[in-house]
Design a protein around this motif. Structure first.
Motif, PDB file in Angstrom:
ATOM      1  N   HIS A 129       0.881  -1.172   0.000  1.00  0.00           N
ATOM      2  CA  HIS A 129       0.000   0.000   0.000  1.00  0.00           C
ATOM      3  C   HIS A 129       0.912   1.213   0.000  1.00  0.00           C
ATOM      4  CE1 HIS A 129      -4.076   1.644   0.733  1.00  0.00           C
ATOM      5  NE2 HIS A 129      -3.352   2.709   1.033  1.00  0.00           N
ATOM      6  N   MET A 130       0.823   2.025  -1.040  1.00  0.00           N
ATOM      7  CA  MET A 130       1.695   3.186  -1.204  1.00  0.00           C
ATOM      8  C   MET A 130       0.855   4.456  -1.159  1.00  0.00           C
ATOM      9  SD  MET A 130       3.946   4.119  -4.522  1.00  0.00           S
ATOM     10  CE  MET A 130       5.164   5.381  -4.497  1.00  0.00           C
ATOM     11  N   PHE A 131       1.396   5.488  -0.542  1.00  0.00           N
ATOM     12  CA  PHE A 131       0.754   6.796  -0.640  1.00  0.00           C
ATOM     13  C   PHE A 131       1.795   7.819  -1.057  1.00  0.00           C
ATOM     14  CE2 PHE A 131       2.162   6.932   3.796  1.00  0.00           C
ATOM     15  CZ  PHE A 131       2.677   8.216   3.915  1.00  0.00           C
ATOM     16  N   VAL A 132       1.329   8.839  -1.779  1.00  0.00           N
ATOM     17  CA  VAL A 132       2.172   9.939  -2.225  1.00  0.00           C
ATOM     18  C   VAL A 132       1.518  11.215  -1.723  1.00  0.00           C
ATOM     19  CG1 VAL A 132       3.188  11.123  -4.203  1.00  0.00           C
ATOM     20  CG2 VAL A 132       2.780   8.664  -4.311  1.00  0.00           C
ATOM     21  N   LEU A 133       2.256  12.040  -1.001  1.00  0.00           N
ATOM     22  CA  LEU A 133       1.722  13.304  -0.504  1.00  0.00           C
ATOM     23  C   LEU A 133       1.651  14.314  -1.640  1.00  0.00           C
ATOM     24  CD1 LEU A 133       3.598  13.618   2.899  1.00  0.00           C
ATOM     25  CD2 LEU A 133       1.241  12.913   2.510  1.00  0.00           C
ATOM     26  N   ALA A 134       0.500  14.934  -1.793  1.00  0.00           N
ATOM     27  CA  ALA A 134       0.301  15.911  -2.862  1.00  0.00           C
ATOM     28  C   ALA A 134       0.879  17.267  -2.461  1.00  0.00           C
ATOM     29  CB  ALA A 134      -1.187  16.045  -3.160  1.00  0.00           C
ATOM     30  N   ASP A 135       1.215  18.082  -3.458  1.00  0.00           N
ATOM     31  CA  ASP A 135       1.687  19.429  -3.165  1.00  0.00           C
ATOM     32  C   ASP A 135       0.484  20.363  -3.033  1.00  0.00           C
ATOM     33  OD1 ASP A 135       0.864  19.642  -5.780  1.00  0.00           O
ATOM     34  OD2 ASP A 135       2.786  20.315  -6.571  1.00  0.00           O
ATOM     35  N   HIS A 136       0.737  21.661  -2.883  1.00  0.00           N
ATOM     36  CA  HIS A 136      -0.345  22.625  -2.653  1.00  0.00           C
ATOM     37  C   HIS A 136      -1.334  22.707  -3.814  1.00  0.00           C
ATOM     38  CE1 HIS A 136       2.288  24.614  -5.279  1.00  0.00           C
ATOM     39  NE2 HIS A 136       2.300  25.804  -4.799  1.00  0.00           N
ATOM     40  N   ARG A 193       7.730  10.385  -8.184  1.00  0.00           N
ATOM     41  CA  ARG A 193       9.084  10.738  -8.618  1.00  0.00           C
ATOM     42  C   ARG A 193       9.521  12.086  -8.077  1.00  0.00           C
ATOM     43  NH1 ARG A 193       7.890  10.135 -14.748  1.00  0.00           N
ATOM     44  NH2 ARG A 193       5.980  10.943 -13.885  1.00  0.00           N
ATOM     45  N   GLU A 194       8.547  12.930  -7.649  1.00  0.00           N
ATOM     46  CA  GLU A 194       8.884  14.275  -7.205  1.00  0.00           C
ATOM     47  C   GLU A 194       8.455  14.591  -5.776  1.00  0.00           C
ATOM     48  OE1 GLU A 194       7.115  16.953  -9.961  1.00  0.00           O
ATOM     49  OE2 GLU A 194       8.082  16.052 -11.699  1.00  0.00           O
ATOM     50  N   HIS A 195       7.449  13.897  -5.265  1.00  0.00           N
ATOM     51  CA  HIS A 195       6.877  14.231  -3.967  1.00  0.00           C
ATOM     52  C   HIS A 195       7.167  13.126  -2.942  1.00  0.00           C
ATOM     53  CE1 HIS A 195       4.403  16.483  -6.933  1.00  0.00           C
ATOM     54  NE2 HIS A 195       4.681  17.453  -6.078  1.00  0.00           N
ATOM     55  N   LEU A 218      16.148  10.231  -0.696  1.00  0.00           N
ATOM     56  CA  LEU A 218      16.184  10.941   0.573  1.00  0.00           C
ATOM     57  C   LEU A 218      15.107  10.342   1.468  1.00  0.00           C
ATOM     58  CD1 LEU A 218      16.313  14.615  -0.742  1.00  0.00           C
ATOM     59  CD2 LEU A 218      18.220  13.263   0.104  1.00  0.00           C
ATOM     60  N   GLU A 219      15.365  10.334   2.801  1.00  0.00           N
ATOM     61  CA  GLU A 219      14.386   9.809   3.736  1.00  0.00           C
ATOM     62  C   GLU A 219      14.279  10.726   4.940  1.00  0.00           C
ATOM     63  OE1 GLU A 219      13.325   5.441   5.122  1.00  0.00           O
ATOM     64  OE2 GLU A 219      15.153   6.157   6.093  1.00  0.00           O
ATOM     65  N   CYS A 220      13.049  10.936   5.414  1.00  0.00           N
ATOM     66  CA  CYS A 220      12.821  11.735   6.619  1.00  0.00           C
ATOM     67  C   CYS A 220      12.965  10.815   7.827  1.00  0.00           C
ATOM     68  CB  CYS A 220      11.429  12.358   6.577  1.00  0.00           C
ATOM     69  SG  CYS A 220      11.045  13.306   8.063  1.00  0.00           S
ATOM     70  N   GLN A 238       9.842   8.957   1.973  1.00  0.00           N
ATOM     71  CA  GLN A 238      11.025   9.043   1.116  1.00  0.00           C
ATOM     72  C   GLN A 238      10.749   9.966  -0.053  1.00  0.00           C
ATOM     73  OE1 GLN A 238      11.551   4.902   0.141  1.00  0.00           O
ATOM     74  NE2 GLN A 238      12.770   4.545   1.969  1.00  0.00           N
ATOM     75  N   LYS A 239      11.821  10.444  -0.674  1.00  0.00           N
ATOM     76  CA  LYS A 239      11.714  11.325  -1.831  1.00  0.00           C
ATOM     77  C   LYS A 239      12.862  11.015  -2.772  1.00  0.00           C
ATOM     78  CE  LYS A 239      11.171  16.169  -3.002  1.00  0.00           C
ATOM     79  NZ  LYS A 239      11.122  17.542  -2.495  1.00  0.00           N
TER      80      LYS A 239
END
Length: 122
Positions: A31-38, A45-47, A86-88, A94-95
């Motif tokens: 199960h994957m989620f991608v955080l959206a930008d504003h 690939r970007e978020h 990158l990882e928080c 991750q990004k």
């Protein structure tokens, strides 16, 4: 379940694993989620994104949702985990990033081939 400001993807992966002398088929659920930008756009690939893997779809979704709840309020102080990732350390998202210049190898020019020593083939 609807998660505000996040794109979700679900997948099933089957693979063979060795258990002693036997080989068994194992099914893993992600199960994957991608955080959206504003603007509401979400692209892994970007978020910032996160993928949870588990033995059942419900466990994978629950694990991803737990990280999502932390990630929504996190300031994301990313640290490099690999040359392109990158990882928080706070929430675990991750990004992806372009490859660092130190990790890139210079390209060697292709040698010119000649047909019968006269004609160059490129």
């Amino acid at each position: 379940m609807h998660w505000p400001s996040a794109l979700q993807k679900k997948a099933t992966h089957s693979q063979l694993e060795q258990h002693g002398k036997d080989v068994r088929g194992v099914t893993l659920y992600t199960h994957m989620f991608v955080l959206a930008d504003h603007s509401g756009r979400a692209d892994e690939r970007e978020h910032p994104h996160y993928t949870a893997t588990a033995a059942t779809p419900q466990e994978a979704e629950a694990a991803a949702y737990a990280v999502y709840q932390k990630a929504v309020a996190c300031p994301h102080t990313f640290q490099r985990k690999s040359p392109t990732l990158l990882e928080c350390p706070i929430c675990g998202v991750q990004k992806r990033t372009p490859m660092t210049s130190s990790a890139q190898t210079p390209q060697k020019p292709k040698p010119q081939r000649r047909l019968f020593g006269l004609i160059r083939l490129t």
